[in-house]
Design an enzyme around this catalytic site. Structure first.
Site, short mmCIF file in Angstrom:
data_model
loop_
_atom_site.label_atom_id
_atom_site.label_comp_id
_atom_site.label_asym_id
_atom_site.label_seq_id
_atom_site.Cartn_x
_atom_site.Cartn_y
_atom_site.Cartn_z
N LYS A 1 -0.82 -5.57 14.17
CA LYS A 1 0.53 -5.41 13.64
C LYS A 1 1.18 -4.23 14.35
O LYS A 1 0.61 -3.13 14.41
CB LYS A 1 0.48 -5.16 12.14
CG LYS A 1 1.80 -4.72 11.50
CD LYS A 1 1.56 -4.22 10.08
CE LYS A 1 2.81 -3.58 9.49
NZ LYS A 1 2.53 -2.90 8.20
N VAL B 1 0.57 5.08 -1.85
CA VAL B 1 -0.13 6.25 -1.33
C VAL B 1 0.77 7.04 -0.39
O VAL B 1 0.89 8.26 -0.50
CB VAL B 1 -1.44 5.84 -0.62
CG1 VAL B 1 -2.04 7.03 0.12
CG2 VAL B 1 -2.45 5.29 -1.62
N SER B 2 1.42 6.35 0.54
CA SER B 2 2.20 7.06 1.56
C SER B 2 3.57 7.51 1.07
O SER B 2 4.10 8.53 1.54
CB SER B 2 2.37 6.17 2.79
OG SER B 2 2.97 4.94 2.45
N GLY C 1 6.98 -5.32 3.86
CA GLY C 1 6.70 -4.69 2.58
C GLY C 1 7.96 -4.25 1.86
O GLY C 1 8.39 -4.87 0.89
N ARG C 2 8.59 -3.19 2.34
CA ARG C 2 9.73 -2.59 1.64
C ARG C 2 10.87 -3.59 1.40
O ARG C 2 11.49 -3.58 0.35
CB ARG C 2 10.26 -1.38 2.41
CG ARG C 2 9.33 -0.18 2.40
CD ARG C 2 9.91 0.97 3.22
NE ARG C 2 9.01 2.11 3.27
CZ ARG C 2 8.04 2.25 4.16
NH1 ARG C 2 7.84 1.31 5.07
NH2 ARG C 2 7.26 3.32 4.14
N ASP D 1 0.82 -1.22 0.00
CA ASP D 1 0.00 0.00 0.00
C ASP D 1 0.85 1.27 0.00
O ASP D 1 0.31 2.37 0.08
CB ASP D 1 -0.90 0.01 1.23
CG ASP D 1 -0.11 -0.11 2.54
OD1 ASP D 1 0.48 -1.19 2.76
OD2 ASP D 1 -0.07 0.86 3.32
N HIS D 2 2.17 1.13 -0.12
CA HIS D 2 3.08 2.26 0.05
C HIS D 2 2.97 3.31 -1.05
O HIS D 2 3.50 4.40 -0.90
CB HIS D 2 4.52 1.75 0.11
CG HIS D 2 4.77 0.75 1.18
ND1 HIS D 2 4.28 -0.53 1.14
CD2 HIS D 2 5.47 0.84 2.35
CE1 HIS D 2 4.65 -1.20 2.22
NE2 HIS D 2 5.37 -0.39 2.97
N GLY E 1 7.80 -4.88 9.18
CA GLY E 1 8.90 -4.29 8.47
C GLY E 1 10.20 -5.02 8.29
O GLY E 1 10.91 -4.78 7.35
N GLY E 2 10.55 -5.90 9.19
CA GLY E 2 11.83 -6.56 9.06
C GLY E 2 12.96 -5.81 9.72
O GLY E 2 14.13 -6.03 9.42
N TYR F 1 0.78 1.72 15.98
CA TYR F 1 2.16 2.01 16.41
C TYR F 1 2.19 3.14 17.42
O TYR F 1 1.38 4.08 17.34
CB TYR F 1 3.00 2.45 15.21
CG TYR F 1 2.96 1.52 14.03
CD1 TYR F 1 3.66 0.32 14.05
CD2 TYR F 1 2.23 1.84 12.89
CE1 TYR F 1 3.63 -0.54 12.96
CE2 TYR F 1 2.18 0.99 11.80
CZ TYR F 1 2.89 -0.20 11.84
OH TYR F 1 2.84 -1.05 10.77
N ARG G 1 3.60 6.37 17.86
CA ARG G 1 4.24 7.25 16.87
C ARG G 1 3.65 8.65 16.97
O ARG G 1 2.45 8.85 16.79
CB ARG G 1 4.02 6.69 15.46
CG ARG G 1 4.76 7.40 14.36
CD ARG G 1 4.53 6.68 13.02
NE ARG G 1 5.16 5.36 12.99
CZ ARG G 1 4.96 4.46 12.02
NH1 ARG G 1 4.13 4.74 11.03
NH2 ARG G 1 5.58 3.30 12.05
#
Length: 273
Positions: A181, A33-34, A232-233, A30-31, A206-207, A150, A152
Site C-alpha cells: 500500500k 492509536v495514531s 480509512g478516514r 487503526d487510526h 486514502g482517497g 510511504y 515520508r
C-alpha cells in the site's frame, strides 16, 4: 512471475480478495492509536457492520480492537491486524515501532498482518529491520503480509514522485511483502510506471486529498493498473460509511449483490445481528 507460497498463505490471500478478481478494498480503522478515537466506543460495532455490509474485502485494526469485534460479523470480510504504531505526541511522528507480532494475529484468527514503514525517515533502518523480521515470521506461519510503505521524512522532497514510489514498492517486494500500500503518484498517469515496476499488487491509500470524489479517485487508480484501495478516514468520516464502501466496492468489483449484513435480503446471516 511465478510465485510460491505455503498452502495456508495461498488460502488466506484468496480470502483477502473476497470476489476472486485480484482486487482489494481494505478499510483501515487503526487510526485510534495514531490520531485518537475515530468514533465512540458504543458506535464502533455499528461502524464495523456498516463497513462489512458495504462490501469491504478487509478491515485493518490493532490487536486489542480486534478482540471486541463480533466474529460472526467477519464471516464476509477479512481481518488484518496492524503491527505498527506511533502517536503525534512522540519526538518523531514518522518513527514506527512494532506493537504486536504474527503470533498475536494468528490467535485472533487474522487473515493477514500489516506493517507501516516510512522510507526517508530518521528511523528508516529500524523500520526496515522490523519489516524483515515480520516477513520472516509470516513465511514461517503462512501469513500474508501487507506493507503500508510511504516516502515520508526529512529527506523526501516529493512523496508522489513515480521514480521514488517505484523504489518504495520494490523495497516491499524484495523484503517479502505480498501486497503493498502506498500513495498514488502525481500526475496520476505516471502511476502506471510504478505498477509496471512492481512484482506484487499495489493498492493506493486514502482517497487522495479530498478535492476529487472517492469514485473518481478509485476509477483513476484502477485505470493505471492499481489492484485496489485502502480508504480509512474518508469512510469512517463520511455521513454514511456503508454507502461509501458500497460505492467503492461497486467500482472495484462490479455491481454488488445483497448486503451481507442485511437481514431481509440475506437470510443466511439472520442469526448475526
Amino acid at each position: 512471475m511465478t510465485r510460491t507460497s505455503s498452502s495456508g498463505k495461498s488460502l488466506r490471500l484468496a480470502r483477502l480478495s473476497g470476489h476472486g478478481d485480484g482486487r482489494y478494498l481494505f478499510v483501515p480503522l487503526d487510526h485510534s492509536v495514531s490520531d485518537g478515537p475515530i468514533t465512540t466506543a458504543g458506535a464502533f460495532d455499528t461502524l464495523i457492520r456498516g463497513v462489512v455490509g458495504g462490501g469491504a474485502d478487509g478491515i485493518v485494526v490493532h490487536k486489542g480492537r480486534a478482540r471486541v469485534i463480533d466474529p460472526e460479523v467477519l464471516a464476509e470480510c477479512s481481518l488484518l491486524v496492524h503491527l505498527s504504531a506511533s502517536t503525534p505526541h512522540g519526538p518523531d511522528v514518522n518513527a514506527k515501532v512494532l506493537v504486536g507480532d504474527v503470533e498475536d494475529a494468528i490467535r485472533l484468527g487474522a487473515d493477514a498482518v500489516s506493517v507501516h514503514v516510512n522510507i526517508g525517515s530518521d528511523t528508516e533502518a529500524d523500520q526496515l529491520t522490523d519489516l524483515g523480521a515480520v516477513a520472516a515470521a509470516c513465511d514461517r506461519w503462512g501469513m500474508p503480509l501487507l506493507a503500508m510503505i510511504y516516502p515520508r521524512g526529512p529527506r523526501v522532497t516529493d512523496p508522489y514522485d513515480p521514480t521514488l514510489l517505484s523504489h518504495v514498492v520494490n523495497i516491499a517486494a524484495d523484503l517479502g511483502v505480498d501486497i503493498v500500500k502506498t500513495v498514488l503518484a502525481s500526475p496520476v498517469e505516471s502511476m502506471a510506471e510504478v505498477v509496471a515496476s512492481s512484482p506484487i499488487p499495489i493498492i493506493v491509500a486514502g482517497g487522495g486529498d479530498g478535492t476529487a470524489s472517492l469514485a473518481d479517485f478509485a476509477a483513476s487508480a484502477l485505470s493505471v493498473g492499481c489492484s485496489g484501495l485502502a480508504v480509512g478516514r474518508r469512510v469512517f468520516g463520511s455521513p454514511d460509511p456503508r454507502a461509501t464502501v458500497r460505492e467503492l466496492a461497486g467500482i472495484l468489483h462490479g455491481p454488488a449483490g445483497p448486503d451481507p449484513l442485511n437481514l431481509i435480503t440475506s437470510p443466511r446471516m439472520a442469526g448475526v445481528l
